[in-house]
Write a protein that holds these residues in place. Sequence first.
Motif, short mmCIF file in Angstrom:
data_model
loop_
_atom_site.label_atom_id
_atom_site.label_comp_id
_atom_site.label_asym_id
_atom_site.label_seq_id
_atom_site.Cartn_x
_atom_site.Cartn_y
_atom_site.Cartn_z
N ALA A 109 0.83 -1.21 0.00
CA ALA A 109 0.00 0.00 0.00
C ALA A 109 0.86 1.26 0.00
CB ALA A 109 -0.92 0.00 1.22
N ALA A 110 1.92 1.26 0.82
CA ALA A 110 2.78 2.43 0.92
C ALA A 110 3.46 2.74 -0.41
CB ALA A 110 3.83 2.21 2.02
N LYS A 111 4.01 1.71 -1.05
CA LYS A 111 4.71 1.92 -2.33
C LYS A 111 3.76 2.39 -3.43
CE LYS A 111 8.49 -1.33 -1.53
NZ LYS A 111 9.14 -2.60 -1.95
N ARG A 112 2.52 1.93 -3.38
CA ARG A 112 1.58 2.34 -4.41
C ARG A 112 1.10 3.78 -4.18
NH1 ARG A 112 -3.22 -1.70 -5.85
NH2 ARG A 112 -1.36 -2.97 -6.23
N LEU A 113 0.86 4.13 -2.93
CA LEU A 113 0.31 5.45 -2.64
C LEU A 113 1.34 6.56 -2.76
CD1 LEU A 113 -2.04 4.65 0.39
CD2 LEU A 113 -2.63 4.88 -2.01
N VAL A 114 2.61 6.26 -2.49
CA VAL A 114 3.62 7.31 -2.53
C VAL A 114 3.82 7.84 -3.94
CG1 VAL A 114 5.69 5.90 -2.93
CG2 VAL A 114 5.84 7.96 -1.49
N LYS A 115 3.45 7.06 -4.95
CA LYS A 115 3.60 7.47 -6.34
C LYS A 115 2.29 7.97 -6.95
CE LYS A 115 7.21 4.01 -7.18
NZ LYS A 115 7.58 2.82 -8.00
N ALA A 116 1.21 7.94 -6.16
CA ALA A 116 -0.11 8.25 -6.70
C ALA A 116 -0.57 9.65 -6.30
CB ALA A 116 -1.12 7.21 -6.20
N GLN A 117 -1.63 10.09 -6.97
CA GLN A 117 -2.29 11.34 -6.61
C GLN A 117 -3.78 11.09 -6.52
OE1 GLN A 117 -2.88 14.89 -9.31
NE2 GLN A 117 -1.50 15.87 -7.82
N LEU A 118 -4.33 11.34 -5.35
CA LEU A 118 -5.75 11.13 -5.12
C LEU A 118 -6.51 12.37 -5.57
CD1 LEU A 118 -7.66 9.01 -3.80
CD2 LEU A 118 -7.52 10.37 -1.70
N ALA A 119 -7.50 12.19 -6.44
CA ALA A 119 -8.21 13.32 -7.02
C ALA A 119 -9.64 13.41 -6.51
CB ALA A 119 -8.22 13.21 -8.54
N PHE A 120 -10.05 14.64 -6.20
CA PHE A 120 -11.44 14.92 -5.80
C PHE A 120 -11.98 16.03 -6.70
CE2 PHE A 120 -9.78 13.10 -1.90
CZ PHE A 120 -10.85 12.37 -1.39
#
Length: 207
Positions: A109-120
């Motif tokens: 989870a950490a490796k995936r989220l550190v490269k992602a951008q959560l959009a709203f």
Amino acid sequence: MACIQPSRNALWRIIAKETNLKSSDGAINPLLYACQGSIEKLGKAGQTVKVAPGHFRNHLMPKLLAVPNIEKFAHLIREQRKIYQPEEEEEVKVVKETMEDKMKEYETAAKRLVKAQLAFRVGINTAKFRARESKDDPIEILSPVTKDDILKEVTRQFNVQIEPDNVHLPSPLTALGEFEVPLRFPKSIPLPEGKVKWTLKVKIRGK
């Protein structure tokens, strides 16, 4: 046997009327009566087995342990199965998650989220937008983005399941813009090169 008493006499009359077996008929295939459970060395309820005519006529039929395997009794057998034959319970195995498994989930989870951008994409507060004194003032949104919103969108957008304790958000996000929300994962998970802490990039845009 008490469970079939109401239909016992009716079944007997049907068998006696419809069955005309002779010793010269050869072996026949009786269908074991559906609510009888099983007969040792012969079969279980609902099975079709081959027996000698004499054994069927003198033993199985008088005791209502079986009926002839003919279409006339097909409906009777089907109905008896529905009433008396218990459904097989599906075996459910509970597999306990080990600490090692949990750590692997956190690391993934950490490796995936550190490269992602959560959009709203949210609605803005129009009244406050028009009343801004400067263009540099933040644009407030109608519904603040909370920790629960972030958890739900992480699962929906990235197919990653994290716990509320993994997200450090003291107060909801109330304006448009880009934010870095701190994440809390076990210290044993190595940080990517150049990172001093885990964070999740969140971008809030107007509709």
